[in-house]
Design an enzyme around this catalytic site. Sequence first.
Site, PDB file in Angstrom:
ATOM      1  N   GLU A 143       0.841  -1.206   0.000  1.00 14.58           N
ATOM      2  CA  GLU A 143       0.000   0.000   0.000  1.00 14.58           C
ATOM      3  C   GLU A 143       0.877   1.257   0.000  1.00 14.58           C
ATOM      4  OE1 GLU A 143      -2.955  -0.256  -0.705  1.00 14.58           O
ATOM      5  OE2 GLU A 143      -3.630  -2.224  -0.036  1.00 14.58           O
ATOM      6  N   ASP A 156       8.558  30.714 -18.938  1.00 14.14           N
ATOM      7  CA  ASP A 156       7.815  30.990 -17.705  1.00 14.14           C
ATOM      8  C   ASP A 156       8.839  31.218 -16.599  1.00 14.14           C
ATOM      9  OD1 ASP A 156       5.431  31.208 -16.145  1.00 14.14           O
ATOM     10  OD2 ASP A 156       5.849  29.234 -15.297  1.00 14.14           O
ATOM     11  N   ASP A 160       6.362  35.162 -19.944  1.00 10.93           N
ATOM     12  CA  ASP A 160       5.333  35.572 -18.995  1.00 10.93           C
ATOM     13  C   ASP A 160       5.373  37.094 -18.832  1.00 10.93           C
ATOM     14  OD1 ASP A 160       3.642  36.000 -16.885  1.00 10.93           O
ATOM     15  OD2 ASP A 160       4.677  34.670 -15.485  1.00 10.93           O
ATOM     16  N   HIS A 168       4.462  24.380 -15.208  1.00 11.10           N
ATOM     17  CA  HIS A 168       5.307  25.481 -15.676  1.00 11.10           C
ATOM     18  C   HIS A 168       5.679  25.340 -17.151  1.00 11.10           C
ATOM     19  CE1 HIS A 168       5.405  26.436 -11.455  1.00 11.10           C
ATOM     20  NE2 HIS A 168       5.800  25.195 -11.210  1.00 11.10           N
ATOM     21  N   ASP A 228       2.513  26.190 -19.133  1.00 12.53           N
ATOM     22  CA  ASP A 228       2.333  27.642 -19.260  1.00 12.53           C
ATOM     23  C   ASP A 228       3.279  28.207 -20.317  1.00 12.53           C
ATOM     24  OD1 ASP A 228       0.327  27.792 -17.403  1.00 12.53           O
ATOM     25  OD2 ASP A 228       1.615  28.437 -15.754  1.00 12.53           O
TER      26      ASP A 228
END
Length: 422
Positions: free
Chosen positions: A135, A266, A321, A400, A403
């Site tokens: 798990e 970016d 950006d 990132h 973008d």
Amino acid sequence: MKKVRLSEKFTPHFLEVWRTVKAAQHLKYVLKGGRGSAKSTHIAMWIILLMMMMPITFLVIRRVYNTVEQSVFEQLKEAIDMLEVGHLWKVSKSPLRLTYIPRGNSIIFRGGDDVQKIKSIKASKFPVAGMWIEELAEFKTEEEVSVIEKSVLRAELPPGCRYIFFYSYNPPKRKQSWVNKVFNSSFLPANTFVDHSTYLQNPFLSKAFIEEAEEVKRRNELKYRHEYLGEALGSGVVPFENLQIEEGIITDAEVARFDNIRQGLDFGYGPDPLAFVRWHYDKRKNRIYAIDELVDHKVSLKRTADFVRKNKYESARIIADSSEPRSIDALKLEHGINRIEGAKKGPDSVEHGERWLDELDAIVIDPLRTPNIAREFENIDYQTDKNGDPIPRLEDKDNHTIDATRYAFERDMKKGGVSLWG
């Protein structure tokens, strides 16, 4: 002495995985998948066999120790019975321990909630060389697991022994879960073998189990795909179904011919990395190809400019950006990156950019060339509302390079009839 045929104990799928385990080409064996695949059953049997083959101690872990006795301890006892070797094993409950009588080496049990007890394990005669974390997704971070791994990976082992780690889990629904991001990636370390299995590969299941699975499939296909097929569905809607991610899918010869270049940047500050991306746009085929990237934390503007110049990327436009105009000016005026400009953002520019990428016929990524682009595009998911339903905007984290890619194709999005101003 009675001989046990492993082909009668293992499913055909896991018989092949066992051959991989015996070949000793990897350190880590990660078994993930849906309910009923028998991954934990097989790991338990493999541990019993390995303990009988090698003079080592095996450490078995669950995130919380009080779950050990009724799960992995019972699973290993069952494996001993399935392999018909009960006469060779001693079962102890205080503390929990399974001992191979002919040699004296043992399987020991710990909880990840007390790492100090793991660090303090001493087994001078039979080194702790094997580990199974069951798990795995119960652990909150990859770092928690890394601490445990380092506690086991210590000295060189004597001849006839080797380190071998097993991990098993049902993939969480969230794509952003760390186990999904690490082990669903196209870019895996060479020492790691990952196997995905489902109940469809298990011929030993009861008729009742199969009927229940089919009923869930009929009532709720997304639940079926997550629980029984082990798919990390995230919000239930895949953001980029047009992804083509494969090692070697983009050749050096193709890169040399790529001439319709798009570049985006970016800026990264604090915990966020800087991301520079370089793509080729095949308008005729409506495809984009990831060529190169620079993705790292605390990257100076000088290092960014040096990377661009070193690779002779300065002749192509870079769209960055626009929320960092001073950084753009500095790259242009102080570092000589003249063809850089800010992206023209509007109120719906993010959604429009993501939609444009989603409507391409293909986003082609070679994880050997651009591992960060591959990872982000693979793992990104849609945001959800308070009811858990997806909304048409990607999660604003670990995005990132995505973008930067939106910035890179800004002009193409407008030409294609999609306005960044909405």
